[in-house]
Motif scaffolding. Structure first.
Motif, PDB file in Angstrom:
ATOM      1  N   ILE A 355       5.077   4.863  -6.767  1.00 19.10           N
ATOM      2  CA  ILE A 355       4.199   3.696  -6.684  1.00 19.10           C
ATOM      3  C   ILE A 355       3.940   3.224  -8.111  1.00 19.10           C
ATOM      4  O   ILE A 355       3.468   3.995  -8.962  1.00 19.10           O
ATOM      5  N   TYR A 356       4.237   1.948  -8.389  1.00 16.85           N
ATOM      6  CA  TYR A 356       4.124   1.397  -9.735  1.00 16.85           C
ATOM      7  C   TYR A 356       2.806   0.625  -9.920  1.00 16.85           C
ATOM      8  O   TYR A 356       2.230   0.100  -8.980  1.00 16.85           O
ATOM      9  N   GLY A 357       2.398   0.531 -11.195  1.00 15.04           N
ATOM     10  CA  GLY A 357       1.211  -0.250 -11.554  1.00 15.04           C
ATOM     11  C   GLY A 357      -0.031   0.168 -10.780  1.00 15.04           C
ATOM     12  O   GLY A 357      -0.838  -0.683 -10.352  1.00 15.04           O
ATOM     13  N   VAL A 358      -0.200   1.476 -10.608  1.00 17.48           N
ATOM     14  CA  VAL A 358      -1.283   2.017  -9.773  1.00 17.48           C
ATOM     15  C   VAL A 358      -2.656   1.556 -10.253  1.00 17.48           C
ATOM     16  O   VAL A 358      -3.536   1.241  -9.437  1.00 17.48           O
ATOM     17  N   ASP A 359      -2.850   1.508 -11.557  1.00 20.17           N
ATOM     18  CA  ASP A 359      -4.173   1.160 -12.086  1.00 20.17           C
ATOM     19  C   ASP A 359      -4.538  -0.295 -11.851  1.00 20.17           C
ATOM     20  O   ASP A 359      -5.696  -0.694 -12.004  1.00 20.17           O
ATOM     21  N   LYS A 360      -3.580  -1.111 -11.444  1.00 22.52           N
ATOM     22  CA  LYS A 360      -3.835  -2.530 -11.177  1.00 22.52           C
ATOM     23  C   LYS A 360      -3.967  -2.822  -9.677  1.00 22.52           C
ATOM     24  O   LYS A 360      -4.209  -3.961  -9.292  1.00 22.52           O
ATOM     25  N   LEU A 361      -3.820  -1.830  -8.856  1.00 15.56           N
ATOM     26  CA  LEU A 361      -3.826  -2.025  -7.400  1.00 15.56           C
ATOM     27  C   LEU A 361      -5.204  -1.719  -6.811  1.00 15.56           C
ATOM     28  O   LEU A 361      -5.873  -0.761  -7.220  1.00 15.56           O
ATOM     29  N   SER A 362      -5.604  -2.528  -5.847  1.00 15.86           N
ATOM     30  CA  SER A 362      -6.802  -2.187  -5.064  1.00 15.86           C
ATOM     31  C   SER A 362      -6.448  -1.041  -4.132  1.00 15.86           C
ATOM     32  O   SER A 362      -5.268  -0.713  -3.926  1.00 15.86           O
ATOM     33  N   ASP A 363      -7.477  -0.440  -3.548  1.00 19.93           N
ATOM     34  CA  ASP A 363      -7.228   0.665  -2.615  1.00 19.93           C
ATOM     35  C   ASP A 363      -6.357   0.213  -1.441  1.00 19.93           C
ATOM     36  O   ASP A 363      -5.432   0.927  -1.027  1.00 19.93           O
ATOM     37  N   GLU A 364      -6.646  -0.973  -0.912  1.00 20.04           N
ATOM     38  CA  GLU A 364      -5.879  -1.450   0.244  1.00 20.04           C
ATOM     39  C   GLU A 364      -4.447  -1.801  -0.145  1.00 20.04           C
ATOM     40  O   GLU A 364      -3.511  -1.574   0.630  1.00 20.04           O
ATOM     41  N   GLN A 365      -4.266  -2.344  -1.327  1.00 22.86           N
ATOM     42  CA  GLN A 365      -2.907  -2.629  -1.795  1.00 22.86           C
ATOM     43  C   GLN A 365      -2.117  -1.335  -1.967  1.00 22.86           C
ATOM     44  O   GLN A 365      -0.947  -1.259  -1.590  1.00 22.86           O
ATOM     45  N   PHE A 366      -2.783  -0.348  -2.542  1.00 18.48           N
ATOM     46  CA  PHE A 366      -2.136   0.950  -2.738  1.00 18.48           C
ATOM     47  C   PHE A 366      -1.703   1.551  -1.397  1.00 18.48           C
ATOM     48  O   PHE A 366      -0.570   2.030  -1.237  1.00 18.48           O
ATOM     49  N   LYS A 367      -2.622   1.520  -0.435  1.00 18.38           N
ATOM     50  CA  LYS A 367      -2.308   2.112   0.878  1.00 18.38           C
ATOM     51  C   LYS A 367      -1.201   1.344   1.587  1.00 18.38           C
ATOM     52  O   LYS A 367      -0.369   1.937   2.277  1.00 18.38           O
ATOM     53  N   THR A 368      -1.205   0.027   1.425  1.00 22.60           N
ATOM     54  CA  THR A 368      -0.172  -0.796   2.066  1.00 22.60           C
ATOM     55  C   THR A 368       1.213  -0.435   1.541  1.00 22.60           C
ATOM     56  O   THR A 368       2.164  -0.227   2.324  1.00 22.60           O
ATOM     57  N   ILE A 369       1.329  -0.348   0.224  1.00 20.83           N
ATOM     58  CA  ILE A 369       2.626  -0.020  -0.386  1.00 20.83           C
ATOM     59  C   ILE A 369       3.066   1.378   0.022  1.00 20.83           C
ATOM     60  O   ILE A 369       4.236   1.603   0.392  1.00 20.83           O
ATOM     61  N   LEU A 370       2.137   2.337  -0.023  1.00 18.35           N
ATOM     62  CA  LEU A 370       2.477   3.714   0.336  1.00 18.35           C
ATOM     63  C   LEU A 370       2.877   3.825   1.809  1.00 18.35           C
ATOM     64  O   LEU A 370       3.839   4.544   2.154  1.00 18.35           O
TER      65      LEU A 370
END
Length: 423
Positions: A355-370
């Motif tokens: 997962i790239y650019g983790v520090d720029k992602l919201s929690d929901e964005q992070f979960k969506t990508i994962l």
């Protein structure tokens, strides 16, 4: 012997009862409680004995005209509306009555009617007596007759007006009730449509952005290949997912566990995803454990790995590894998945997720990508439908595991040579 002054005093008490009943009648919401109806009936019962005593006394005694007139005035003022109250209560305009309440009200109604008849009879008899004495040339007889006739006319008019007033009041309450029912009907209809429209809307993930990902399959020689594949594990085997470097990104481990281990199923209105009519819904899963468990309900050729475990290790151990970085992908990807496979068996041997650019992602964005990348790790290719979680570019506002994804998993693990998600 009880004096008529006593009865007049009692009638004044009845007037107070009448005013109290009027307050309750004109504040119709009080009748929403059964206790209020009971209180009204108890008040009516209180005046019942007075009504009975008056009827008996008036029937057996000679009444002077002046006293009769005074008694009549005191009597009709409260009794006309009280009779209207009794009639409306008996017609159950203010709610269902018990058998006991109905019986008590019928007694009150009968006693009021009997007292009315006695008063009317006395007035008629008194008028007849005066008329019979007219030939005796008693002074003032003609005036008395006129007063009695006028009294009856006024009384009759008063009764008509009062009955009309309380009939209108009754109709007003019925119109209010009917209006409320109509409003309730409209509100219920609007509410139903509103609820249907909003089913699942609370799960919307706004501003996810257009997310691209990279998905490649390599053979043991490191060559990129194109094929369909799945895990080939012994039934009941636990699939281990290793999270590398979670301590660098506080809170992300919990998000990973939610996406991986959640069993939660949600309903979303099809119109929100443009997949069906408003009012119809589809089931989606928040976590892969729930989706895989649903897929495992049907017998398949190969074991669907629905038993998952999350571990933390700095090494590359585990069947699936998840790495996070603050760096951006050179290819513009938000995430990528690389699966090492045995093409001869169409078998996944290991999968690596970044997962790239983790520090720029919201929690929901992070979960969506994962959530999307884990779909690849379990064997799914990209979806044909733009609104599906597994589309090459994540565009949907509802990035959850769909029935299409689950059906493709079932098909894939049942020996079908296709990993593309087709909806």
């Amino acid at each position: 012997m009880i004096s008529f002054e006593h009865y007049l005093s009692e009638l004044q008490q009845i007037q107070l009862i009448q005013k109290k009943l009027a307050q309750k009648l004109e504040t119709s919401q009080n009748f929403d409680r059964s206790g209020t109806v009971t209180e009204v009936i108890n008040n009516l019962d209180h005046m019942n004995s007075v009504t009975t005593s008056l009827t008996k006394t008036l029937s057996t005694r000679q009444i002077k005209h002046e006293l009769l007139t005074k008694l009549n005035d005191e009597l009709w003022n409260p009794f006309v509306p009280i009779r209207a109250y009794v009639d409306m209560l008996l017609s159950e305009k203010f709610g269902k009555l018990s058998d006991e309440q109905t019986s008590r009200l019928k007694i009150v109604s009968a006693n009021i009617q009997k007292l009315e008849e006695v008063i009317n009879d006395l007035i008629s008899v008194k008028q007849s007596l005066v008329m019979n004495n007219e030939n005796e040339n008693h002074p003032g007889n003609s005036q008395v007759i006129k007063e009695l006739e006028q009294e009856k006319l006024i009384l009759g008019k008063m009764v008509q007006n009062e009955e009309k007033r309380y009939t209108q009041l009754s109709r007003k309450h019925l119109l209010v009730v009917a209006g409320l029912l109509a409003v309730i009907g409209v509100v219920i209809t609007a509410y139903s449509l509103f609820v249907v429209q909003l089913v699942g809307q609370e799960y919307r993930v706004p501003n996810t952005g257009s997310r691209n990902d990279g998905y490649i399959i390599q053979n043991l020689s490191g060559e990129q290949i194109s094929t369909w594949l799945s895990w080939r594990l012994v039934d009941g085997t636990v699939l281990h997912v290793n999270v590398i470097g979670a301590d660098k990104y506080p809170g992300k481990l919990d998000l990973i566990k939610d996406v991986l281990l959640s069993q939660k199923a949600i309903e979303v209105d099809n119109s929100l995803l443009h997949t069906g009519l408003q009012g119809t819904t589809s089931t989606y899963y928040v976590g892969w454990a729930g989706a895989l468990a649903q897929a495992s309900k049907d017998q398949t050729q190969f074991y669907i790995p629905d038993k998952l475990d999350v571990i933390e290790s700095s090494s590359a151990s585990g069947d699936i590894t998840i790495m996070m970085t603050s760096e951006q992908s050179g290819d513009g990807y938000s995430g990528s998945t690389k699966s090492i496979a045995d093409p001869s068996q169409h078998q996944i041997l290991k999968s690596q997720i970044i997962i790239y650019g983790v520090d720029k992602l919201s929690d929901e964005q992070f979960k969506t990508i994962l959530r999307h990348e884990l779909g690849h790790a379990f064997g799914l290719a990209h979806a044909s439908a733009p609104g599906d979680l597994m589309h090459a570019t994540i565009q949907t506002d509802y990035p959850y595991i769909s029935q299409c994804d689950i059906n493709t998993i079932k098909s894939l693990y049942n020996g079908k040579e296709k990993s593309q998600v087709t909806c």
